[in-house]
Design an enzyme around this catalytic site. Structure first.
Site, PDB file in Angstrom:
ATOM      1  CD  GLN A  18     -21.402  88.781 -26.151  1.00 43.53           C
ATOM      2  OE1 GLN A  18     -20.671  88.358 -26.820  1.00 43.53           O
ATOM      3  NE2 GLN A  18     -22.726  88.535 -26.008  1.00 43.53           N
TER       4      GLN A  18
ATOM      5  CB  VAL B  31     -23.087  89.676 -19.799  1.00 47.36           C
ATOM      6  CG1 VAL B  31     -23.840  88.534 -19.242  1.00 47.36           C
ATOM      7  CG2 VAL B  31     -22.934  90.928 -18.579  1.00 47.36           C
TER       8      VAL B  31
ATOM      9  CG  HIS C 125     -25.288  92.763 -23.812  1.00 49.23           C
ATOM     10  ND1 HIS C 125     -24.574  91.581 -23.820  1.00 49.23           N
ATOM     11  CD2 HIS C 125     -24.791  93.641 -23.776  1.00 49.23           C
ATOM     12  CE1 HIS C 125     -23.635  91.938 -23.508  1.00 49.23           C
ATOM     13  NE2 HIS C 125     -23.341  93.403 -23.459  1.00 49.23           N
TER      14      HIS C 125
ATOM     15  CG  HIS D 281     -24.859  98.294 -25.259  1.00 47.94           C
ATOM     16  ND1 HIS D 281     -24.694  98.884 -23.986  1.00 47.94           N
ATOM     17  CD2 HIS D 281     -24.084  97.055 -25.643  1.00 47.94           C
ATOM     18  CE1 HIS D 281     -23.690  97.840 -23.623  1.00 47.94           C
ATOM     19  NE2 HIS D 281     -23.540  97.026 -24.536  1.00 47.94           N
TER      20      HIS D 281
END
Length: 135
Positions: free
Chosen positions: A90, A92, A96, A98
């Site tokens: 990960q 960041v 999130h 994708h």
């Protein structure tokens, strides 16, 4: 604000936004696997999928589902790859997802890592039992 994606939500980092609402901010990945590769993030900072609350989970994944269909239609892709890393890989530390448009013979081979096998049927049974117990 140390979090790059929180800075995106705040408008401090320019991105090519596809959807921004009260739940998510979805934008083109700046290093896409293929054109149309989106990142979908919750507006509220949560580090991982397991930090998303129950009330947030449905709306978040409803947007992921809608955006997946839009990526496929918008890029004329035959399908898509949808993935969320949790801690490992990960880049960041803000949840999130994708969404990557896919086509036959596009060069990606399954997952991005080598596949393995269970030692035997008992190993698979024991592994499933451990996960069920953790529920």
């Amino acid at each position: 604000m140390d979090c790059l994606f929180c800075r995106v939500v705040a408008g401090e980092v320019p991105v090519e936004t596809v959807l921004a609402d009260d739940t998510v901010h979805a934008f083109l990945d700046h290093r896409p696997l293929f054109p149309g590769h989106l990142l979908v993030i919750p507006r509220r900072h949560v580090a991982t999928l397991t930090d998303l609350t129950d009330p947030e989970t449905g709306p978040y994944f409803t947007r992921v589902r809608l955006l997946t269909a839009a990526v496929e239609r918008g890029t004329a892709a035959a399908g898509s790859f949808v993935a969320t890393n949790n801690r490992i890989s990960q880049s960041v530390p803000h949840l999130h997802t994708h969404i990557v448009p896919r086509n036959p013979k596009d060069g990606l081979r399954g997952f991005f890592w080598p596949r393995t096998h269970y030692r035997d049927a008992a190993h698979a049974t024991d592994t499933a039992a451990l996960i069920r117990a953790a529920l």
